[in-house]
Design a protein around this motif. Structure first.
Motif, PDB file in Angstrom:
ATOM      1  N   PHE A  38       0.877  -1.165   0.000  1.00  0.00           N
ATOM      2  CA  PHE A  38       0.000   0.000   0.000  1.00  0.00           C
ATOM      3  C   PHE A  38       0.920   1.222   0.000  1.00  0.00           C
ATOM      4  N   TYR A  39       1.018   1.902  -1.148  1.00  0.00           N
ATOM      5  CA  TYR A  39       1.956   3.022  -1.277  1.00  0.00           C
ATOM      6  C   TYR A  39       1.432   4.261  -0.577  1.00  0.00           C
ATOM      7  N   LEU A  40       2.277   4.826   0.280  1.00  0.00           N
ATOM      8  CA  LEU A  40       1.957   6.073   0.981  1.00  0.00           C
ATOM      9  C   LEU A  40       2.451   7.270   0.179  1.00  0.00           C
ATOM     10  N   ASP A  41       3.583   7.097  -0.471  1.00  0.00           N
ATOM     11  CA  ASP A  41       4.150   8.076  -1.400  1.00  0.00           C
ATOM     12  C   ASP A  41       5.162   7.310  -2.262  1.00  0.00           C
ATOM     13  N   PRO A  42       5.823   7.951  -3.235  1.00  0.00           N
ATOM     14  CA  PRO A  42       6.718   7.206  -4.141  1.00  0.00           C
ATOM     15  C   PRO A  42       7.894   6.491  -3.447  1.00  0.00           C
ATOM     16  N   THR A  43       8.248   6.917  -2.244  1.00  0.00           N
ATOM     17  CA  THR A  43       9.401   6.312  -1.565  1.00  0.00           C
ATOM     18  C   THR A  43       9.038   5.520  -0.312  1.00  0.00           C
ATOM     19  N   THR A  44       7.755   5.366  -0.029  1.00  0.00           N
ATOM     20  CA  THR A  44       7.328   4.671   1.195  1.00  0.00           C
ATOM     21  C   THR A  44       6.086   3.838   0.927  1.00  0.00           C
ATOM     22  N   TYR A  45       6.116   2.608   1.381  1.00  0.00           N
ATOM     23  CA  TYR A  45       4.901   1.792   1.322  1.00  0.00           C
ATOM     24  C   TYR A  45       4.756   0.955   2.582  1.00  0.00           C
ATOM     25  N   LYS A  46       3.530   0.515   2.804  1.00  0.00           N
ATOM     26  CA  LYS A  46       3.203  -0.301   3.962  1.00  0.00           C
ATOM     27  C   LYS A  46       2.872  -1.701   3.463  1.00  0.00           C
ATOM     28  N   ALA A  47       3.397  -2.712   4.158  1.00  0.00           N
ATOM     29  CA  ALA A  47       3.118  -4.100   3.777  1.00  0.00           C
ATOM     30  C   ALA A  47       3.155  -4.966   5.026  1.00  0.00           C
ATOM     31  N   GLY A  48       2.307  -5.976   5.056  1.00  0.00           N
ATOM     32  CA  GLY A  48       2.305  -6.908   6.170  1.00  0.00           C
ATOM     33  C   GLY A  48       3.436  -7.913   6.058  1.00  0.00           C
ATOM     34  N   ASN A  49       3.586  -8.706   7.096  1.00  0.00           N
ATOM     35  CA  ASN A  49       4.632  -9.714   7.146  1.00  0.00           C
ATOM     36  C   ASN A  49       3.975 -11.080   7.372  1.00  0.00           C
ATOM     37  N   PRO A  50       3.864 -11.913   6.333  1.00  0.00           N
ATOM     38  CA  PRO A  50       3.200 -13.213   6.492  1.00  0.00           C
ATOM     39  C   PRO A  50       3.978 -14.194   7.371  1.00  0.00           C
ATOM     40  N   ASP A  51       5.222 -13.860   7.744  1.00  0.00           N
ATOM     41  CA  ASP A  51       6.040 -14.731   8.590  1.00  0.00           C
ATOM     42  C   ASP A  51       5.927 -14.404  10.080  1.00  0.00           C
ATOM     43  N   LEU A  52       5.001 -13.504  10.456  1.00  0.00           N
ATOM     44  CA  LEU A  52       4.855 -13.149  11.871  1.00  0.00           C
ATOM     45  C   LEU A  52       4.392 -14.348  12.698  1.00  0.00           C
TER      46      LEU A  52
END
Length: 143
Positions: A38-52
């Protein structure tokens, strides 16, 4: 197994002590596991971690109460595989990008003192005064 136990003892009519013990599990949420970007801006995105991994917490509390109005609680908790927010810089297509995600710490420990006392302003108005003092120690899995 995730037990809880409470032991309470009345010292006299006005004084009481209580010892609490519990073990809990907290599983990662859907958003924490979802690997899609999920891109917040061109240099930052949010993503989950399926290995948690799920985190487990052991809680211990000792409470003293006076007249069932004034309370002092000393608490300690230790969480294994503590789920925490992290920022990870990475290189994608030759550009540095920051990823906001979640990861498991090795453990987290909390030591706390909690104080509660009623404050009466006048006959009809009052409120509860609370103070909390915490010490936190975090341990990483790797350097």
């Amino acid at each position: 197994m995730f037990p809880s136990a409470v032991f309470s003892y009345d010292l006299n009519e006005k004084n009481n002590v209580e010892l609490n013990f519990s073990r809990r599990i907290t599983r990662p949420s859907y958003n924490q596991l979802n690997p899609f970007k999920f891109y917040l801006d061109p240099t930052t995105y949010k993503a989950g971690n399926p290995d948690l991994d799920p985190q487990t917490t052991m809680n211990y509390e000792f409470t003293y109460s006076l007249q069932n109005k004034y309370f002092a609680t000393l608490g300690y908790s230790k969480t294994s595989d503590n789920i925490t927010d992290v920022l990870k810089p990475t290189v994608e297509n030759g550009n540095i990008v920051v990823v906001q995600t979640n990861d498991n710490l090795s453990s987290a420990s909390y030591l706390g003192l909690y104080l509660i006392a009623p404050v009466k302003v006048d006959k009809m108005v009052g409120y509860e005064q609370q103070r909390q003092f915490l010490l936190r120690k975090l341990h990483r899995k790797y350097c």
